[in-house]
Each structure stands twice: as structure tokens, then as C-alpha cells.
Design a protein around this motif. Structure first.
Motif, PDB file in Angstrom:
ATOM      1  N   LEU A 132      25.760   2.992  -8.748  1.00 23.94           N
ATOM      2  CA  LEU A 132      26.278   1.834  -8.011  1.00 23.94           C
ATOM      3  C   LEU A 132      27.792   1.844  -8.027  1.00 23.94           C
ATOM      4  N   THR A 187      32.211  -7.426  -6.451  1.00 25.09           N
ATOM      5  CA  THR A 187      31.311  -7.871  -5.384  1.00 25.09           C
ATOM      6  C   THR A 187      31.842  -9.107  -4.659  1.00 25.09           C
ATOM      7  N   GLN A 206      20.268  -3.774  -6.918  1.00 26.32           N
ATOM      8  CA  GLN A 206      21.376  -4.506  -7.555  1.00 26.32           C
ATOM      9  C   GLN A 206      20.838  -5.734  -8.272  1.00 26.32           C
ATOM     10  N   LEU A 266      25.132 -10.262  -4.314  1.00 30.91           N
ATOM     11  CA  LEU A 266      24.785  -8.859  -4.076  1.00 30.91           C
ATOM     12  C   LEU A 266      25.675  -8.366  -2.942  1.00 30.91           C
ATOM     13  N   LYS A 300      27.280  -2.054  -0.206  1.00 27.88           N
ATOM     14  CA  LYS A 300      26.927  -0.959  -1.116  1.00 27.88           C
ATOM     15  C   LYS A 300      25.719  -0.194  -0.599  1.00 27.88           C
TER      16      LYS A 300
END
Ligand SMILES: Nc1nc2c(ncn2[C@@H]2O[C@H](COP(=O)(O)OP(=O)(O)OP(=O)(O)O)[C@@H](O)[C@H]2O)c(=O)[nH]1
Ligand SMILES: [Mg+2]
Length: 453
Positions: free
Chosen positions: A268, A169, A289, A244, A248
Motif C-alpha cells: 500500500l 489519505t 485498506q 479510504l 490507491k
């Protein structure tokens, strides 16, 4: 090599034996006793040294034995004391008795020094035993033996801010932009396998530390992925910064599947491999998330889950901001204290209060109801850039006042969670200064206890 748990053997020195000796001199027939005392055995100390942040050196050397005291000798000479041994450890190291698992010491601050084992006392020489009834004692004491102990050194890094997020991330990318740390960055999961620490400098007068730990996945609390082994490093942080990933996307079109694998880490994860072409962000994916990460922390420790936290929306350069700006996020973190917040960047009332304290113009429109930062406001540019100049000047002026609230502001002295939500990009630099400064303000404020609890 990062090592955070080692077992070592330590031993303090034994005291030297006292001497049995009698004065020998010309014309003195029966000289009195002159045996000196034995020297004391060396102690074993631990000393916190902030120049190290791993226990790696203990992998090579596992025995730490202090020197024994020397024997006493004639002419009342005391034996030399054994040299102490000082074991240098990084801040945040616990010294645990390997057998009983009892934490003997928990060492946090640079320069902190403790005696783990005391050396044995030296024995008394025969001089000491002279009395009116025994003028020539022919005995002396032995020294007291040193002690030995097996201890576990366990490091729990101390950082002010810890980054928490799924693998890939952008945690390492962020820490490399904000600090001097140069972690490995790669477009695959688990590129970070050991924690990194870095120092964030804010202006010239304030700095704080940030930790990048390996990514978490669903099931981490049961040992999946790299599991829990690194969570211990965030136990002592003051603020958790959840990262986050806005790039995504998860398909939430079928609500019936809301409890099954679609929402699992696998869902995910598969998204991590998807291309970065998104036209809009999926706020539910962000909430999801967050929930997964938060639940993993909660499983690990309630204490961790109660920590103050903030949220950064990473990779915000990858979303098309038109839709970003106009749709507005609708965070619905009811359970987490934000109900239906319609905003893209959010700063909690308490934090805003600290920023405003000192009667500083924050520079963005903080509407009274929820203090949201309005994107349409002319002080904020189109892509939701919270003008860091305003935040910085607030910070500079506020620090003069030490960011203390007078008692009439007590109501604001609670930590709202999250402290803020901010879209950022380590690639374009979006809001990085604001992020850095907001964290600084929070850390300086009395919202966050300055000592580790
Ligand atoms: N477009 C874009 N890409 C980013 C950004 N931040 C990170 N990336 C990319 O995302 C990928 C993962 O970045 P890392 O910083 O290694 O991610 P991480 O969270 O540390 O990953 P793990 O160590 O595996 O947990 C790399 O290919 C980065 O170049 C960003 O702000 N924008
Ligand atoms: Mg990483």
C-alpha cells in the motif's frame, strides 16, 4: 506541544500545630489556657478545564504542593488554613496512582472537580484540653501531616468522531475543511505526529468534535509506524470514520499472492508514491485498506472494533467519475455486515430511518431492498453528489423531533455497520456537507449512546 502522559508529584498541606498559651492580663495571676487550634492543611484538587487539550504544561512543573496550615496562637486564635491547590486538566484525563497503577479518577466533563488529597487537620490548641482536673494543660496537638503521592496524568482525548486511515489519505485535510483546526498537511506519510481536535459546526444549533490522529499502518498494533500510542485517543470516540483513499491502486491480478507482501502495508505504501493518474478505482484496494485498518484496531482492542463506524472514500476528485459511476462499487464486506453492496454512496437502513423520521423526503431514491442511493437518479448529480440540501433539511426538521423513534421502529435501533459510505473530496468539496450532516444525524440519533461508555 501535545503531551498526553506525565508523572507529577502532589502533596497536600500539613495541619498547623495547636498553640500552648495562657491568658496574660493585668491583675490575672494564673490565666487559663488560650492556645488556638492550628489551621488545616490545603487540599489538592483536580479540575477539568475544557480550554486545554494537552498536558504539556506539566512537563515544566512537576511538583504541586498545597500550603500548610498555620500554627494556632494565643487568645484562642485559630491558625490560617493552608491554601488548596487546584490542578487544571483537560477533559479525558485519568489520574493514576504511579505506584499501584490504579486509576483513581477518570475525569470527563468540563467543570468536574475532585479532591485527590486531603490536607492534614490542624492540631487542637491547649484550650481544648482544659478540664476540671486539669485547668492549665500545657500541651497541645501537633497538626496532622499532609499526604504525598506520585500520580500519572494520562489524557485520552474525547472526540465524537475520530478519523482512522493510512498515512497520507487526507485525514488532516478533511479536519481542516470541516473544523476550525489548522493541522499540518503534506504529501508525505506521517505528516501528522500528534492528534488534532476540531469542532464541527452543523447549522447554528449543533456541533461535535472530531479528532485527527496520526496514520495507521499494518503492524501498528505491534508498534510499527507511530504504533499504538495514539489509539488510546480514539477509545472514547462515538463514531470511527475510516478514510479510504480511492486513488490507491493495488494489483490484485495474481490471487495466489493474496496472503503475502503484496497486500502488506508496504504494498500500500508504495502506492502512496505513485502518481495520481488513475482512470478507475479499484474497489478491492478499498476493501483491503479497510480490512488492514480494521484488523489493526481489532488487535488493539475488541472494544474499539465494536464501535459504530462510517466510511469516507477520500480523494474522490482524483478518479474519473464516468467509470466510478458506471462500475459501481461492489463492496463485499460480508464480515463487516455489508454483503455485496452495489453502490457508490450508501446509507445504512437505521440511519436512513432516522433521516426519514418526521416524514421528510430524503430526496434521493432509496430503493427498498438495500436503501442504496442510485446514482442515475435525477436527484443526484452525475458524480455521485448526495445532495446535502436534502440531508440538511431532513436534519433540521428531525432534530425538532429529537430523532427519537417510537417503539414500533425498534428494529432500526441497531447500529448497522457501516453507518454510511460516502465518496468525498477535501479538495473539491465533494459531499463534505453531507458527510458533516450524516455524522451529526448519527450522533443525534439514539443509535449512538450519547455518554461515553
Ligand atoms: N486530490 C486530492 N488530494 C488530497 C485530498 N485530501 C488530501 N489530499 C492530499 O493528500 C496529501 C495528504 O494529505 P493529509 O491531509 O496530510 O493526509 P493525512 O491522512 O493527514 O496524512 P498523515 O498525517 O501523514 O497520516 C496532501 O498532499 C493533500 O493535499 C483530496 O480530497 N483530493
Ligand atoms: Mg495528517
Amino acid at each position: 506541544m501535545f503531551v498526553d502522559n506525565v508523572e507529577i508529584f502532589i502533596q497536600s498541606g500539613s495541619g498547623g500545630a495547636g498553640a500552648v498559651s495562657f491568658r496574660r492580663e493585668k491583675y490575672v495571676l494564673q490565666g487559663g489556657p488560650d492556645g488556638g487550634d492550628g489551621g488545616r492543611g490545603g487540599d489538592v484538587y483536580a479540575l477539568v478545564d475544557k480550554n486545554t487539550n494537552t498536558l504539556a504544561k506539566f512537563r515544566g512543573r512537576k511538583r504541586y504542593v498545597a500550603q500548610d496550615g498555620a500554627q494556632g496562637s494565643a487568645r484562642n486564635c485559630q491558625g490560617r488554613s493552608g491554601e488548596d491547590i487546584i490542578i487544571k486538566i483537560p477533559p479525558g484525563t485519568q489520574i493514576i496512582d504511579a505506584q499501584t497503577k490504579l486509576v483513581l479518577f477518570d475525569l470527563l466533563y468540563d467543570g468536574q472537580k475532585v479532591k485527590i488529597l486531603q490536607g492534614g487537620k490542624g492540631g487542637k490548641g491547649n484550650t481544648r484540653f482544659k478540664s476540671s482536673t486539669n485547668q492549665r494543660p500545657n500541651y497541645a496537638q501537633k497538626g496532622i501531616s499532609g499526604k504525598c503521592l506520585k500520580v500519572i496524568l494520562e489524557l485520552k482525548l474525547i472526540a465524537d468522531v475520530a478519523l482512522v486511515g493510512f498515512p497520507n489519505t487526507g485525514k488532516s485535510s478533511l479536519i481542516s475543511r470541516l473544523t476550525n483546526s489548522k493541522p499540518k498537511i503534506a504529501n508525505y506519510e506521517f505528516s501528522t505526529i500528534v492528534p488534532n481536535l476540531g469542532v464541527v459546526d452543523v447549522f447554528d444549533f449543533f456541533s461535535y468534535t472530531m479528532a485527527d490522529i496520526p496514520g495507521l499502518i499494518q503492524g501498528a498494533s505491534e508498534g510499527k509506524g507511530l504504533g499504538l500510542q495514539f489509539l488510546r485517543h480514539i477509545e472514547r470516540t462515538k463514531i470511527l470514520l475510516f478514510l479510504l483513499d480511492v486513488s490507491k491502486m493495488i494489483d490484485f491480478s495474481n490471487p495466489l499472492e493474496s496472503n503475502n507482501s503484496l497486500y502488506s502495508a508496504n504494498a500500500l505504501e508504495s502506492e502512496y508514491n505513485s502518481s495520481y493518474v488513475n482512470t478507475s478505482i479499484n474497489e478491492q484496494s478499498l476493501v483491503r485498506q479497510f480490512e488492514i485498518l480494521f484488523n489493526e484496531l481489532r488487535q488493539y482492542s475488541k472494544f474499539l472494533a465494536n464501535k459504530p463506524y462510517a466510511i469516507a472514500l477520500s480523494k474522490s476528485d482524483l478518479v474519473i467519475f464516468e467509470s466510478f459511476a458506471h462500475s459501481h462499487f461492489h463492496f463485499d464486506f460480508n464480515e463487516y455486515n455489508i454483503g455485496g453492496l452495489q453502490t457508490m454512496a450508501y446509507i445504512s437502513p437505521s440511519l436512513v430511518h432516522y433521516m426519514e423520521y418526521g416524514y421528510v423526503d430524503f430526496g434521493v431514491n432509496l430503493s427498498n431492498d438495500n436503501f442504496r442511493i442510485d446514482l442515475e437518479n435525477e436527484n443526484v448529480n452525475d458524480i455521485g453528489y448526495v445532495d446535502s440540501k436534502h440531508i440538511e433539511s431532513t436534519f433540521q426538521r428531525s432534530t425538532i423531533q429529537e430523532l427519537e423513534l417510537d417503539s414500533s421502529y425498534k428494529d432500526f435501533n441497531v447500529v448497522d455497520k457501516p453507518l454510511f459510505i460516502l465518496p468525498i473530496s477535501s479538495v473539491s468539496g465533494l459531499n463534505l456537507d453531507s458527510l458533516k450532516t450524516l455524522l451529526a444525524i448519527a450522533l443525534k440519533s439514539s443509535l449512538i449512546p450519547s455518554k461515553d461508555s
